[in-house]
Design a protein around this motif. Structure first.
Motif, PDB file in Angstrom:
ATOM      1  N   LEU A 304      42.995  28.135  48.194  1.00 18.99           N
ATOM      2  CA  LEU A 304      42.740  28.084  49.635  1.00 18.99           C
ATOM      3  C   LEU A 304      43.674  27.097  50.335  1.00 18.99           C
ATOM      4  O   LEU A 304      44.211  27.391  51.408  1.00 18.99           O
ATOM      5  CB  LEU A 304      41.278  27.707  49.900  1.00 18.99           C
ATOM      6  N   ASP A 305      43.863  25.931  49.737  1.00 18.94           N
ATOM      7  CA  ASP A 305      44.784  24.956  50.336  1.00 18.94           C
ATOM      8  C   ASP A 305      46.204  25.494  50.354  1.00 18.94           C
ATOM      9  O   ASP A 305      46.950  25.264  51.311  1.00 18.94           O
ATOM     10  CB  ASP A 305      44.726  23.638  49.553  1.00 18.94           C
ATOM     11  N   TYR A 306      46.572  26.250  49.311  1.00 17.61           N
ATOM     12  CA  TYR A 306      47.919  26.834  49.256  1.00 17.61           C
ATOM     13  C   TYR A 306      48.083  27.908  50.328  1.00 17.61           C
ATOM     14  O   TYR A 306      49.061  27.897  51.088  1.00 17.61           O
ATOM     15  CB  TYR A 306      48.162  27.425  47.863  1.00 17.61           C
ATOM     16  N   LEU A 307      47.111  28.829  50.406  1.00 16.52           N
ATOM     17  CA  LEU A 307      47.214  29.945  51.341  1.00 16.52           C
ATOM     18  C   LEU A 307      47.113  29.504  52.792  1.00 16.52           C
ATOM     19  O   LEU A 307      47.753  30.097  53.679  1.00 16.52           O
ATOM     20  CB  LEU A 307      46.114  30.980  51.038  1.00 16.52           C
ATOM     21  N   LEU A 308      46.325  28.465  53.055  1.00 18.35           N
ATOM     22  CA  LEU A 308      46.085  28.029  54.433  1.00 18.35           C
ATOM     23  C   LEU A 308      46.951  26.831  54.843  1.00 18.35           C
ATOM     24  O   LEU A 308      46.770  26.258  55.922  1.00 18.35           O
ATOM     25  CB  LEU A 308      44.602  27.688  54.616  1.00 18.35           C
ATOM     26  N   GLY A 309      47.874  26.461  53.962  1.00 15.94           N
ATOM     27  CA  GLY A 309      48.837  25.425  54.324  1.00 15.94           C
ATOM     28  C   GLY A 309      48.264  24.040  54.481  1.00 15.94           C
ATOM     29  O   GLY A 309      48.747  23.251  55.300  1.00 15.94           O
ATOM     30  N   THR A 310      47.255  23.721  53.676  1.00 13.05           N
ATOM     31  CA  THR A 310      46.637  22.392  53.791  1.00 13.05           C
ATOM     32  C   THR A 310      46.785  21.582  52.498  1.00 13.05           C
ATOM     33  O   THR A 310      45.961  20.703  52.227  1.00 13.05           O
ATOM     34  CB  THR A 310      45.144  22.524  54.138  1.00 13.05           C
ATOM     35  N   GLU A 311      47.803  21.889  51.723  1.00 13.51           N
ATOM     36  CA  GLU A 311      48.037  21.093  50.519  1.00 13.51           C
ATOM     37  C   GLU A 311      48.437  19.674  50.904  1.00 13.51           C
ATOM     38  O   GLU A 311      49.110  19.449  51.917  1.00 13.51           O
ATOM     39  CB  GLU A 311      49.122  21.728  49.659  1.00 13.51           C
ATOM     40  N   SER A 312      48.040  18.720  50.083  1.00 10.00           N
ATOM     41  CA  SER A 312      48.312  17.319  50.358  1.00 10.00           C
ATOM     42  C   SER A 312      49.348  16.785  49.371  1.00 10.00           C
ATOM     43  O   SER A 312      49.674  17.431  48.379  1.00 10.00           O
ATOM     44  CB  SER A 312      47.022  16.509  50.243  1.00 10.00           C
ATOM     45  N   GLY A 313      49.853  15.606  49.662  1.00  7.37           N
ATOM     46  CA  GLY A 313      50.800  14.966  48.757  1.00  7.37           C
ATOM     47  C   GLY A 313      52.238  15.113  49.213  1.00  7.37           C
ATOM     48  O   GLY A 313      52.578  15.960  50.055  1.00  7.37           O
ATOM     49  N   ILE A 314      53.108  14.298  48.655  1.00  8.05           N
ATOM     50  CA  ILE A 314      54.526  14.283  49.043  1.00  8.05           C
ATOM     51  C   ILE A 314      55.231  15.604  48.767  1.00  8.05           C
ATOM     52  O   ILE A 314      55.929  16.126  49.631  1.00  8.05           O
ATOM     53  CB  ILE A 314      55.245  13.111  48.339  1.00  8.05           C
ATOM     54  N   PRO A 315      55.079  16.211  47.562  1.00  4.92           N
ATOM     55  CA  PRO A 315      55.757  17.490  47.310  1.00  4.92           C
ATOM     56  C   PRO A 315      55.353  18.570  48.316  1.00  4.92           C
ATOM     57  O   PRO A 315      56.197  19.332  48.792  1.00  4.92           O
ATOM     58  CB  PRO A 315      55.312  17.852  45.886  1.00  4.92           C
ATOM     59  N   ALA A 316      54.056  18.641  48.640  1.00  3.33           N
ATOM     60  CA  ALA A 316      53.588  19.648  49.595  1.00  3.33           C
ATOM     61  C   ALA A 316      54.170  19.396  50.982  1.00  3.33           C
ATOM     62  O   ALA A 316      54.539  20.340  51.692  1.00  3.33           O
ATOM     63  CB  ALA A 316      52.064  19.641  49.656  1.00  3.33           C
ATOM     64  N   ASN A 317      54.287  18.125  51.369  1.00  6.30           N
ATOM     65  CA  ASN A 317      54.871  17.800  52.676  1.00  6.30           C
ATOM     66  C   ASN A 317      56.339  18.193  52.744  1.00  6.30           C
ATOM     67  O   ASN A 317      56.823  18.681  53.770  1.00  6.30           O
ATOM     68  CB  ASN A 317      54.721  16.302  52.963  1.00  6.30           C
ATOM     69  N   ILE A 318      57.050  17.985  51.640  1.00  6.40           N
ATOM     70  CA  ILE A 318      58.466  18.359  51.592  1.00  6.40           C
ATOM     71  C   ILE A 318      58.623  19.869  51.757  1.00  6.40           C
ATOM     72  O   ILE A 318      59.491  20.345  52.495  1.00  6.40           O
ATOM     73  CB  ILE A 318      59.095  17.887  50.265  1.00  6.40           C
ATOM     74  N   VAL A 319      57.781  20.620  51.065  1.00  4.03           N
ATOM     75  CA  VAL A 319      57.836  22.085  51.162  1.00  4.03           C
ATOM     76  C   VAL A 319      57.528  22.539  52.575  1.00  4.03           C
ATOM     77  O   VAL A 319      58.205  23.423  53.128  1.00  4.03           O
ATOM     78  CB  VAL A 319      56.846  22.728  50.155  1.00  4.03           C
ATOM     79  N   ARG A 320      56.479  21.946  53.195  1.00  2.00           N
ATOM     80  CA  ARG A 320      56.117  22.324  54.561  1.00  2.00           C
ATOM     81  C   ARG A 320      57.250  22.015  55.543  1.00  2.00           C
ATOM     82  O   ARG A 320      57.551  22.819  56.421  1.00  2.00           O
ATOM     83  CB  ARG A 320      54.839  21.596  54.994  1.00  2.00           C
ATOM     84  N   GLU A 321      57.883  20.846  55.397  1.00  2.00           N
ATOM     85  CA  GLU A 321      58.977  20.476  56.287  1.00  2.00           C
ATOM     86  C   GLU A 321      60.162  21.429  56.119  1.00  2.00           C
ATOM     87  O   GLU A 321      60.801  21.803  57.109  1.00  2.00           O
ATOM     88  CB  GLU A 321      59.400  19.037  56.003  1.00  2.00           C
ATOM     89  N   ARG A 322      60.428  21.821  54.869  1.00  2.00           N
ATOM     90  CA  ARG A 322      61.532  22.753  54.634  1.00  2.00           C
ATOM     91  C   ARG A 322      61.251  24.108  55.279  1.00  2.00           C
ATOM     92  O   ARG A 322      62.130  24.716  55.904  1.00  2.00           O
ATOM     93  CB  ARG A 322      61.760  22.925  53.126  1.00  2.00           C
ATOM     94  N   LYS A 323      60.021  24.585  55.161  1.00  2.00           N
ATOM     95  CA  LYS A 323      59.647  25.867  55.772  1.00  2.00           C
ATOM     96  C   LYS A 323      59.728  25.790  57.289  1.00  2.00           C
ATOM     97  O   LYS A 323      60.151  26.748  57.948  1.00  2.00           O
ATOM     98  CB  LYS A 323      58.240  26.262  55.331  1.00  2.00           C
ATOM     99  N   MET A 324      59.318  24.639  57.846  1.00  3.03           N
ATOM    100  CA  MET A 324      59.385  24.463  59.300  1.00  3.03           C
ATOM    101  C   MET A 324      60.846  24.477  59.783  1.00  3.03           C
ATOM    102  O   MET A 324      61.157  25.081  60.813  1.00  3.03           O
ATOM    103  CB  MET A 324      58.685  23.166  59.704  1.00  3.03           C
ATOM    104  N   ARG A 325      61.745  23.832  59.018  1.00  6.41           N
ATOM    105  CA  ARG A 325      63.155  23.823  59.385  1.00  6.41           C
ATOM    106  C   ARG A 325      63.739  25.237  59.314  1.00  6.41           C
ATOM    107  O   ARG A 325      64.484  25.654  60.204  1.00  6.41           O
ATOM    108  CB  ARG A 325      63.941  22.884  58.469  1.00  6.41           C
ATOM    109  N   GLN A 326      63.383  25.951  58.245  1.00  7.94           N
ATOM    110  CA  GLN A 326      63.889  27.319  58.092  1.00  7.94           C
ATOM    111  C   GLN A 326      63.397  28.214  59.214  1.00  7.94           C
ATOM    112  O   GLN A 326      64.125  29.064  59.729  1.00  7.94           O
ATOM    113  CB  GLN A 326      63.455  27.876  56.741  1.00  7.94           C
ATOM    114  N   LYS A 327      62.139  28.022  59.599  1.00  7.25           N
ATOM    115  CA  LYS A 327      61.566  28.812  60.685  1.00  7.25           C
ATOM    116  C   LYS A 327      62.245  28.494  62.009  1.00  7.25           C
ATOM    117  O   LYS A 327      62.548  29.395  62.806  1.00  7.25           O
ATOM    118  CB  LYS A 327      60.064  28.539  60.777  1.00  7.25           C
ATOM    119  N   ALA A 328      62.514  27.191  62.235  1.00 10.18           N
ATOM    120  CA  ALA A 328      63.181  26.776  63.467  1.00 10.18           C
ATOM    121  C   ALA A 328      64.610  27.311  63.523  1.00 10.18           C
ATOM    122  O   ALA A 328      65.084  27.772  64.571  1.00 10.18           O
ATOM    123  CB  ALA A 328      63.173  25.257  63.578  1.00 10.18           C
ATOM    124  N   GLU A 329      65.308  27.264  62.385  1.00  9.10           N
ATOM    125  CA  GLU A 329      66.693  27.770  62.340  1.00  9.10           C
ATOM    126  C   GLU A 329      66.738  29.266  62.555  1.00  9.10           C
ATOM    127  O   GLU A 329      67.675  29.789  63.180  1.00  9.10           O
ATOM    128  CB  GLU A 329      67.305  27.397  60.983  1.00  9.10           C
TER     129      GLU A 329
END
Length: 331
Positions: A304-329
């Motif tokens: 559920l945390d994976y599917l709904l984008g609520t994973e915690s921790g540094i690795p999860a934050n890095i992945v979310r930031e990368r996806k946000m950058r890709q989406k913005a680009e």
């Protein structure tokens, strides 16, 4: 009340496990102790159904016969099981916290809980057990009788119990995710859930260190869904759902207690379950929640945390930031 009258009053005796078989070669003293009751059941006619019962089933039947009061027997069984299993599971983690060898597996190795912290937590949890959880536990048997939750022997087939417990794990995890996520919203966090986050580096005893409202709310996920299941089984026989047994419910609660305590242990081992069953959450998943105070809201599983984008921790934050950058680009 003599042996025959006592046995006749027990509605859970199976075919062949008759009052006559129990009374055979028995005296009133046979039922004066739990051991004597178990011994009497074990020595029944080998041709009867009682002889086919497992040791656990005989012990279960002996408990209810010896108590001779279903309400008291169920209440005491549940209360003692909860206390012994919860604190019994906490004890190994308390010992491990005092052995330096295990520090290499401590998720936050610089934050070892002090004895004073554990003692204060212990007192708070005991108080919660007595003032919040005890009464519903003691009044549970009348609800069982109303809903048709069985206390009969023999127990259901192992595959039936396993399927029901698996269902309860999934339902509880979904309830816990959304309720827990809600408790991180503004006033709910400030006035209720903040108590549980007192320890940024959790330890076993802290699993049930929570505000009474949170204890009752999240506790619904553990007990509420079995109650709903039993209700559906009785009200909608066309569903052909297997009857829920109180032993199945007891096993489920024990496993849920173990999961809660272990996820707060603060230790990540090479043999931790999620290494073999990737969907399992475990201590590493929940420790990040306490460390970062957000994300990883589910209790038992990770999906559920994976599917709904609520994973915690540094690795999860890095992945979310990368996806946000890709989406913005891409825009």
């Amino acid at each position: 009340m003599n042996i025959f009258q006592l046995a006749s009053s027990l509605h859970y005796l199976v075919e062949g496990f008759s009052p006559a078989a129990i009374a055979l070669n028995s005296t009133a003293e046979s039922f004066s102790t739990i051991y004597g009751t178990l011994k009497t059941i074990s020595e029944t006619d080998p041709t009867s159904a009682a002889s086919a019962l497992s040791l656990v089933e005989r012990a279960w039947a002996a408990w209810y016969i010896w108590m001779n009061n279903d309400v008291l027997a169920t209440g005491l069984l549940f209360f003692l099981t909860h206390e012994l299993m919860y604190f019994g599971r906490c004890l190994p983690w308390y010992i491990i916290d005092h052995i330096p060898y295990f520090r290499k597996w401590k998720i936050q190795p610089n934050k070892i809980p002090l004895d004073k912290e554990q003692w204060e937590c212990f007192k708070a949890v005991i108080k919660s057990h007595l003032l919040v959880e005890a009464l519903p536990i003691w009044l549970f048997h009348p609800l069982c009788a109303t809903l048709g939750i069985s206390i009969d022997v023999p127990f259901p087939a192992l595959k039936v119990m396993a399927a029901q417990i698996a269902l309860f794990f999934v339902l509880e995890d979904n309830w816990h995710y959304w309720a827990h996520r809600l408790f991180h919203y503004g006033p709910f966090y400030k006035h209720i859930h903040k108590q549980h986050h007192k320890y940024a580096a959790p330890f076993g005893l802290a699993a049930e260190y929570a505000h009474p409202i949170e204890v009752m709310s999240l506790g619904f996920g553990t007990v509420g869904f079995p109650i709903i299941y039993a209700y559906c089984t009785k009200q909608y026989p066309q569903l052909n759902l297997p009857v829920l047994h109180l032993f199945t419910l007891t096993v489920w609660i024990v496993l849920r207690l173990f999961q809660a305590v272990d996820s707060h242990s603060g230790y990540e081992f090479p043999w931790s379950l999620h290494h073999f069953f990737p969907l399992w959450a475990g201590a590493e998943h929940h420790d990040d929640h306490h460390h970062f105070f957000i994300g990883n809201y589910a209790s038992s599983f990770r999906y559920l945390d994976y599917l709904l984008g609520t994973e915690s921790g540094i690795p999860a934050n890095i992945v979310r930031e990368r996806k946000m950058r890709q989406k913005a680009e891409a825009k």
